[in-house]
Design a protein around this motif. Structure first.
Motif, PDB file in Angstrom:
ATOM      1  N   ALA A 196       9.400   3.439  -8.126  1.00 27.75           N
ATOM      2  CA  ALA A 196       9.990   2.114  -8.579  1.00 27.75           C
ATOM      3  C   ALA A 196      11.025   1.478  -7.735  1.00 27.75           C
ATOM      4  O   ALA A 196      11.160   0.315  -7.739  1.00 27.75           O
ATOM      5  CB  ALA A 196      10.854   2.804  -9.779  1.00 27.75           C
ATOM      6  N   ALA A 197      11.569   2.360  -6.774  1.00 31.65           N
ATOM      7  CA  ALA A 197      12.733   1.646  -5.723  1.00 31.65           C
ATOM      8  C   ALA A 197      11.740   0.868  -5.146  1.00 31.65           C
ATOM      9  O   ALA A 197      12.137  -0.151  -4.407  1.00 31.65           O
ATOM     10  CB  ALA A 197      13.399   2.750  -5.260  1.00 31.65           C
ATOM     11  N   LEU A 198      10.639   1.447  -4.390  1.00 30.81           N
ATOM     12  CA  LEU A 198       9.634   0.324  -3.341  1.00 30.81           C
ATOM     13  C   LEU A 198       9.208  -0.796  -4.184  1.00 30.81           C
ATOM     14  O   LEU A 198       9.445  -2.069  -3.651  1.00 30.81           O
ATOM     15  CB  LEU A 198       8.517   1.165  -3.154  1.00 30.81           C
ATOM     16  N   PRO A 222       0.929  -1.105   0.069  1.00 26.62           N
ATOM     17  CA  PRO A 222      -0.095   0.002   0.138  1.00 26.62           C
ATOM     18  C   PRO A 222       1.009   1.260   0.007  1.00 26.62           C
ATOM     19  O   PRO A 222       0.390   2.267  -0.499  1.00 26.62           O
ATOM     20  CB  PRO A 222      -0.780   0.032   1.256  1.00 26.62           C
ATOM     21  N   VAL A 223       2.022   1.219   0.570  1.00 30.09           N
ATOM     22  CA  VAL A 223       2.770   2.221   0.449  1.00 30.09           C
ATOM     23  C   VAL A 223       3.440   2.793  -0.929  1.00 30.09           C
ATOM     24  O   VAL A 223       3.183   3.857  -1.512  1.00 30.09           O
ATOM     25  CB  VAL A 223       4.403   2.234   1.489  1.00 30.09           C
ATOM     26  N   VAL A 249       2.450   6.187  -3.024  1.00 30.77           N
ATOM     27  CA  VAL A 249       3.719   6.817  -3.833  1.00 30.77           C
ATOM     28  C   VAL A 249       3.251   6.871  -5.263  1.00 30.77           C
ATOM     29  O   VAL A 249       3.467   8.041  -5.784  1.00 30.77           O
ATOM     30  CB  VAL A 249       4.772   6.143  -3.412  1.00 30.77           C
ATOM     31  N   ALA A 250       3.252   5.851  -5.991  1.00 24.31           N
ATOM     32  CA  ALA A 250       3.231   5.829  -7.219  1.00 24.31           C
ATOM     33  C   ALA A 250       1.637   6.517  -7.963  1.00 24.31           C
ATOM     34  O   ALA A 250       1.864   7.265  -9.093  1.00 24.31           O
ATOM     35  CB  ALA A 250       2.982   4.391  -7.724  1.00 24.31           C
ATOM     36  N   LEU A 251       0.577   6.434  -7.158  1.00 21.28           N
ATOM     37  CA  LEU A 251      -0.678   6.810  -7.649  1.00 21.28           C
ATOM     38  C   LEU A 251      -0.730   8.339  -7.298  1.00 21.28           C
ATOM     39  O   LEU A 251      -1.524   9.131  -7.654  1.00 21.28           O
ATOM     40  CB  LEU A 251      -1.802   6.147  -6.990  1.00 21.28           C
ATOM     41  N   SER A 252       0.295   8.903  -6.216  1.00 19.76           N
ATOM     42  CA  SER A 252       0.178  10.204  -6.205  1.00 19.76           C
ATOM     43  C   SER A 252       1.193  11.037  -6.818  1.00 19.76           C
ATOM     44  O   SER A 252       1.394  12.007  -6.870  1.00 19.76           O
ATOM     45  CB  SER A 252       0.674  10.637  -4.533  1.00 19.76           C
ATOM     46  N   SER A 253       1.986  10.417  -7.818  1.00 22.93           N
ATOM     47  CA  SER A 253       2.869  11.159  -8.598  1.00 22.93           C
ATOM     48  C   SER A 253       2.005  11.840  -9.878  1.00 22.93           C
ATOM     49  O   SER A 253       0.925  11.530 -10.069  1.00 22.93           O
ATOM     50  CB  SER A 253       3.995   9.979  -9.294  1.00 22.93           C
ATOM     51  N   GLU A 254       2.959  12.293 -10.591  1.00 20.91           N
ATOM     52  CA  GLU A 254       2.385  13.335 -11.590  1.00 20.91           C
ATOM     53  C   GLU A 254       1.843  12.313 -12.856  1.00 20.91           C
ATOM     54  O   GLU A 254       0.953  12.469 -13.483  1.00 20.91           O
ATOM     55  CB  GLU A 254       3.326  14.461 -12.074  1.00 20.91           C
ATOM     56  N   ASP A 255       2.793  11.536 -13.093  1.00 20.57           N
ATOM     57  CA  ASP A 255       2.716  10.604 -14.467  1.00 20.57           C
ATOM     58  C   ASP A 255       3.162   9.257 -14.200  1.00 20.57           C
ATOM     59  O   ASP A 255       3.013   8.521 -15.343  1.00 20.57           O
ATOM     60  CB  ASP A 255       3.512  11.208 -15.634  1.00 20.57           C
ATOM     61  N   GLY A 256       3.261   8.748 -13.190  1.00 23.45           N
ATOM     62  CA  GLY A 256       3.577   7.209 -12.601  1.00 23.45           C
ATOM     63  C   GLY A 256       5.095   7.210 -12.816  1.00 23.45           C
ATOM     64  O   GLY A 256       5.446   6.004 -12.705  1.00 23.45           O
TER      65      GLY A 256
END
Length: 220
Positions: free
Chosen positions: A80-82, A62-63, A67-74
Motif C-alpha cells: 500500500a505504501a509503494l 514492478p517492485v 511485494v503485493a502479489l507475494s503477500s498472503e492475502d493482498g
C-alpha cells in the motif's frame, strides 16, 4: 491518470508562461494552453527533474507488484505504501515541472501511461486476492484500456482531448479505493472505487463527445 504530463529543459517557456500562483502550482488552475514543449512534434527532452521522477515511478511499479502479489492475502502495508508513493509521484513531477519550467514531450507521454499502468497493477492485485468486487475492477480496467484506444485514435486524427474536471476528480477516489483495499478497509475502499468509477466513466463520455464534435466541425 490525470492532467497533461510535463517535463523539458529549464528556462524554456519561462518568459511567456503564466505567473506561478499556488493554484497553478498544485494543478488547480489549468487555464491557458499547454506548454509548447509538450506538444506533438517537439523533442522528447528526457533529461529533466520531472522526468527523473517519472522514471522512478515506472521503475517502482514492478517492485509494487512483486511485494503485493507475494503477500498472503493482498492486504500488505508495504505494498500500500509503494502504491501511494507511485501515485503521489504524479503530483510531485507536476509540481517539479511547474517550479523548474522543465516541460517536455516525453513527460506528456509518460505520465498518463504510468498512471494507467499503476491503476491496472492495482486492479490485478485486488482481483487476485478478491479485495474489491470483480465486476467493478473489470469495469475500471476496461475503462483504462478504452482510454488508451481513444487517446491513440485522437493522436492519429489530430483530435486535441484535454483533461476534463471529472477526469481530474476521478484520480483520487480510484487510487484511494485500491489503496484502502490493500490496507484492509473494504467499506471505505468500495465507496472510493464506486465514486471514482462514476467520475471516470463520465469523463470518458465527455472525451468521446468532445472528440466527435471536433471531427464533425472539421468535416463541416
Amino acid at each position: 491518470m490525470a492532467g497533461p504530463a510535463v517535463g523539458g529543459p529549464a528556462g524554456q517557456g519561462g518568459r511567456d508562461a503564466p505567473r506561478l500562483t499556488l493554484a497553478r502550482l498544485f494543478g488547480l488552475d489549468r487555464s491557458g494552453p499547454p506548454p509548447p514543449q509538450t506538444r506533438a512534434g517537439e523533442p522528447l527532452r528526457p533529461w529533466t527533474i520531472p522526468n527523473a521522477i517519472g522514471f522512478a515511478r515506472l521503475a517502482l511499479i514492478p517492485v509494487f507488484l512483486d511485494v503485493a502479489l507475494s503477500s498472503e492475502d493482498g492486504r500488505d502495508k508495504r505494498a500500500a505504501a509503494l502504491f501511494a508513493i507511485i501515485g503521489w509521484g504524479d503530483y510531485a513531477d507536476g509540481i517539479a515541472a511547474r517550479v523548474t519550467r522543465q516541460y517536455s514531450r516525453l513527460g506528456a507521454l509518460m505520465d498518463p501511461v504510468t498512471d494507467r499502468l499503476l491503476v491496472v497493477s492495482g486492479v490485478a492485485v485486488a482481483w487476485r486476492f478478491r479485495l474489491l468486487p470483480r465486476w467493478a475492477l473489470a469495469l475500471l480496467a476496461s475503462r483504462e484500456l478504452a482510454m488508451v484506444a481513444i487517446a491513440r485514435y485522437g493522436l492519429r486524427h489530430g483530435v486535441d482531448l484535454r483533461i476534463n474536471w471529472p477526469g481530474r476528480l476521478a484520480v483520487a477516489p480510484v487510487m484511494g479505493g485500491l489503496f484502502f483495499a490493500m490496507l484492509g478497509l473494504p467499506r471505505l475502499a468500495r465507496l472510493c472505487l464506486y465514486l471514482g468509477l462514476a467520475l471516470a466513466l463520465t469523463a470518458s463520455a465527455l472525451y468521446v463527445r468532445a472528440g466527435r464534435a471536433q471531427l464533425a466541425g472539421r468535416a463541416a
